[in-house]
Design a protein around this motif. Structure first.
Motif, PDB file in Angstrom:
ATOM      1  N   ASP A 353     -37.612 -49.272   1.173  1.00 34.01           N
ATOM      2  CA  ASP A 353     -38.577 -50.429   1.966  1.00 34.01           C
ATOM      3  C   ASP A 353     -38.647 -51.720   1.444  1.00 34.01           C
ATOM      4  OD1 ASP A 353     -39.084 -47.363   2.651  1.00 34.01           O
ATOM      5  OD2 ASP A 353     -40.273 -46.916   1.608  1.00 34.01           O
ATOM      6  N   MET A 354     -39.577 -52.343   2.317  1.00 34.89           N
ATOM      7  CA  MET A 354     -39.797 -53.674   2.042  1.00 34.89           C
ATOM      8  C   MET A 354     -41.288 -53.950   2.550  1.00 34.89           C
ATOM      9  SD  MET A 354     -36.946 -54.309   1.101  1.00 34.89           S
ATOM     10  CE  MET A 354     -37.953 -56.525   1.136  1.00 34.89           C
ATOM     11  N   HIS A 355     -42.171 -54.115   1.699  1.00 36.25           N
ATOM     12  CA  HIS A 355     -43.176 -54.180   1.551  1.00 36.25           C
ATOM     13  C   HIS A 355     -44.580 -55.735   1.938  1.00 36.25           C
ATOM     14  CE1 HIS A 355     -42.961 -50.069  -0.203  1.00 36.25           C
ATOM     15  NE2 HIS A 355     -42.470 -50.445  -1.458  1.00 36.25           N
ATOM     16  N   MET A 356     -44.978 -55.573   2.467  1.00 38.32           N
ATOM     17  CA  MET A 356     -45.958 -56.805   2.289  1.00 38.32           C
ATOM     18  C   MET A 356     -47.515 -56.746   1.199  1.00 38.32           C
ATOM     19  SD  MET A 356     -44.782 -59.264   4.291  1.00 38.32           S
ATOM     20  CE  MET A 356     -46.219 -60.100   4.342  1.00 38.32           C
ATOM     21  N   PHE A 357     -47.200 -58.272   0.651  1.00 39.14           N
ATOM     22  CA  PHE A 357     -48.677 -57.882  -0.705  1.00 39.14           C
ATOM     23  C   PHE A 357     -48.792 -59.475  -0.553  1.00 39.14           C
ATOM     24  CE2 PHE A 357     -44.579 -56.105  -2.165  1.00 39.14           C
ATOM     25  CZ  PHE A 357     -44.527 -54.373  -2.999  1.00 39.14           C
TER      26      PHE A 357
END
Length: 390
Positions: A353-357
């Motif tokens: 999974d690829m997230h935004m922070f």
């Protein structure tokens, strides 16, 4: 007869002692990274996290004692090539891990894998190595370079940014990052700016940004480059007026230096310190207790690299001479990752999974990263179809 029996007994004991000594001979692992210069903090975070995993296992991986040979490539491909030759020919290492720069891994990947030495990257994953340059002796425990920009491109679309300016250093990693962003961004790229690799003054580029008035900016500047860019961006009054989307800028290596200046920066990655799973909570707590700082993404992926090796070495009971079996053990990725879901694609790059922070204050009042979105789930890189491996 007694003498003969005694001699036989002593010989047996000697053989047992030699067998025990042989069994405990440390497995040599070369840890090659950049420990000096503007991005030296990244290499140090990689090494600290890797060694944390080793220390938690009493100096062993997979139940086998390991000797980790630390080497500084100084971000110089030619020096890295010389170090690799020494590690393979003089030290007889079976594994080389670490690596900080894409420019370095592009120089050393082939000399390592052609010697049938296993390369476990805990940072760069350049596109040529994910495609036609893949190898059964090469595994990337971090991400394919484009991933951390692809997620930002998708997020920018979701936020409705119609026109943007993109910036990165002029090297393989920078080109991959901007290429990944453009793969998912559907708006207009007003300008695409590549800066010299060690440039620390961005006043000219920031003036260009202010003049062109985009909806948002996407920038990739690792280590000290990112610290300088953010400070100058903020001093120019742009941070409050113009959203700064990034990767490789707001993380555990830069936030302690940037502090409140980083608040509001958005960053794409596969990992953040607030990811809620047991392995990650244990890792973050242990890293903070030992090193007195919040771990970065670079630390997290190096810790995963150590966990990967721990699982694979255990599967082959320390017998790395059977290279096919050890490669299969690595491919299985039979470990619990700090990022949660993790498996290898056919090219030995992760699917995750690829997230935004967002850079924000944590419960202790420190500037850290807070998960705000997961635009890409179970994400695989764009190059795996060019790899001939199954």
């Amino acid at each position: 007869m007694f003498t003969t029996a005694l001699r036989a007994g002593l010989l047996g004991l000697a053989c047992l002692a030699l067998g025990s000594a042989h069994a405990q001979t440390p497995l040599k692992i070369g840890f090659l990274a950049t420990f000096s210069g503007p991005i030296g903090a990244i290499g140090q975070d990689q090494y600290d996290a890797f060694m944390l995993a080793v220390e938690q296992r009493s100096g062993k991986l997979g139940g086998v004692p390991v000797q980790v040979l630390k080497e500084d490539d100084q971000f110089k491909p030619e020096l890295a090539t010389q170090i690799v030759q020494k590690l393979i020919e003089r030290e007889r290492v079976s594994i080389i891990t670490g690596i900080t720069g894409s420019n370095v891994i592009m120089a050393v990947a082939r000399p390592i894998t052609e010697k049938q030495v296993f390369l476990i990257s805990t940072n760069p994953g350049p596109s040529p190595l994910a495609g036609a340059g893949c190898s059964p002796y090469q595994y990337v425990a971090s991400w394919q370079n484009d991933n951390i920009a692809e997620v930002v491109g998708k997020y920018a679309v979701d936020k409705g940014y119609k026109k943007m300016i993109l910036l990165a250093p002029n090297f393989q990693g920078g080109k991959d990052i901007l290429g990944g962003f453009k793969r998912y961004y559907k708006g207009t790229v007003q300008d695409e700016i590549y800066t010299p690799l060690n440039q620390l003054d961005f006043s000219a580029e920031i003036a260009q940004i202010a003049a062109q008035k985009p909806d948002a900016v996407f920038a990739f500047f690792p280590g000290a480059l990112g610290v300088n860019f953010v400070r100058q961006y903020q001093q120019a009054g742009l941070l409050k007026a113009l959203p700064l989307l990034s990767t490789g800028i707001a993380d555990g290596t830069s936030l302690p230096a940037l502090k409140d200046a980083a608040l509001g920066i958005l960053s794409g990655a596969f990992w953040g310190p607030d990811l809620d799973n047991p392995v990650n909570r244990q890792f973050v707590d242990a890293f903070e207790a030992k090193y007195k700082r919040i771990p970065s993404t670079f630390a997290a992926q190096a810790y995963d690299g150590a966990l990967l090796l721990d699982s694979a070495i255990a599967k082959v009971k320390g017998n790395l001479a059977d290279k096919q079996a050890f490669g299969s053990a690595l491919k299985a990725a039979d470990f619990k990752s700090v990022r949660g879901s993790f498996r290898f694609n056919n090219n030995n790059f992760p699917i995750h999974d690829m997230h935004m922070f967002e850079a924000a204050k944590d419960a202790k009042g420190r500037v850290s990263l807070k998960t705000v979105a997961t635009p890409l789930k179970d994400h695989q890189d764009a190059y795996h179809g060019q790899c001939s491996l199954n």
